[in-house]
Design an enzyme around this catalytic site. Sequence first.
Site, short mmCIF file in Angstrom:
data_model
loop_
_atom_site.label_atom_id
_atom_site.label_comp_id
_atom_site.label_asym_id
_atom_site.label_seq_id
_atom_site.Cartn_x
_atom_site.Cartn_y
_atom_site.Cartn_z
N SER A 65 0.85 -1.21 0.00
CA SER A 65 0.00 0.00 0.00
C SER A 65 0.88 1.25 0.00
O SER A 65 0.61 2.21 -0.73
CB SER A 65 -0.92 0.01 1.23
OG SER A 65 -1.85 -1.04 1.18
N ALA A 153 -4.75 -0.05 -2.76
CA ALA A 153 -4.04 0.22 -1.51
C ALA A 153 -5.05 0.31 -0.37
O ALA A 153 -6.18 0.74 -0.57
CB ALA A 153 -3.30 1.55 -1.61
N LYS A 154 -4.62 -0.14 0.82
CA LYS A 154 -5.47 0.12 2.00
C LYS A 154 -5.03 1.47 2.53
O LYS A 154 -4.26 1.58 3.48
CB LYS A 154 -5.32 -1.01 3.03
CG LYS A 154 -6.43 -0.96 4.08
CD LYS A 154 -6.45 -2.23 4.91
CE LYS A 154 -7.29 -2.06 6.16
NZ LYS A 154 -8.70 -1.76 5.92
N ALA A 155 -5.49 2.49 1.81
CA ALA A 155 -5.04 3.86 2.05
C ALA A 155 -6.12 4.63 2.78
O ALA A 155 -7.31 4.54 2.44
CB ALA A 155 -4.73 4.54 0.71
N TYR A 159 -10.97 5.97 2.60
CA TYR A 159 -12.03 5.78 3.61
C TYR A 159 -12.84 7.04 3.85
O TYR A 159 -13.82 7.00 4.59
CB TYR A 159 -11.43 5.25 4.92
CG TYR A 159 -11.06 3.80 4.78
CD1 TYR A 159 -11.96 2.79 5.10
CD2 TYR A 159 -9.83 3.41 4.26
CE1 TYR A 159 -11.65 1.45 4.93
CE2 TYR A 159 -9.51 2.08 4.08
CZ TYR A 159 -10.42 1.11 4.42
OH TYR A 159 -10.10 -0.21 4.23
#
Length: 290
Positions: A65, A153-155, A159
């Site tokens: 990420s 990506a777990k960006a 969120y």
Amino acid sequence: MAQLVPYDDRDGQIWLNGEFVEWRDAKVHVLTHGLHYGSSVFEGERCYAGRIFKSAEHSQRLIDSGRILGFEVPYTVAELDAAKAATVARMGFKDCYVRPLAWRGSEQMGVSASQSRINVAIAVWEWGAYYSDLRLTRAIYDRPAPNTAPVHAKAAGLYMICTVCKHAAEAKGFGDALMLDYRGYLAETTGANLFLVVDGQIHTPTPDCFLNGITRRTVIDLARRRGITVTERHIKPEELRDAQEVFVTGTAAEITAVRQIDELNYQHGPITGQLIDDYHGLTRGHAKAA
Ligand code: PMP
């Protein structure tokens, strides 16, 4: 409403850039790039009976990420795994949630910040069931197209729309929002992947513009091992009418049955129940076997 215990006012320690600091002292300055421009990536993991489930996969995803956002997390997978295990041990938990975070620091302000330091923190806390009696409503935003955002990506920045969607769903009395993708196909909730059971077979959206969750992949594996056919494809929202069971998967959510999506109601059915048992066995069994 129960008294909220703020996350910055708790006992314990947090791992910050290679050392443990007192929980309340794990702070950043207000002029931090990650806070202003969303240059931050994170993970969510669960520890079962003292062992973090799929720890190395999560550490690798954190590094990946960061690379998608153009920075290098300054630790290897092995170093991150060791730091996470040490944090869990330091806090004395057996079952807990694990939150690693990497972000650009305060060295530069403005959009460009290529010289900024990459900070890493790991905090762990006890976290029970993420959802209870899950009821969903259509989200007010769609998942963005892969050419408009770093969707794999777990960006943290991704969120922003999730929080807005979830708040809108909660304001209508629902537990979470069901997001479509930019083409109008079913995507996921604001924090978990989606599965439909139609006539004994499982269908799940192709993760081409949202996170291909570690739990999602684990559950697909478990279902196939049970001989259940799993098809990954683009699914139209109208197909929700054909499903007998709907469930979501995620590290925090584990496997949670969906009871309602707007005007449609679902049973907590046998395939969901079987997979919940299998996932429970795997996460706890994994802890015992290791
Ligand atoms: N989608 C989103 C938006 C999420 O936040 C999560 C939780 N990380 C997932 C899917 C599921 O991912 P995983 O199974 O790896 O936790």
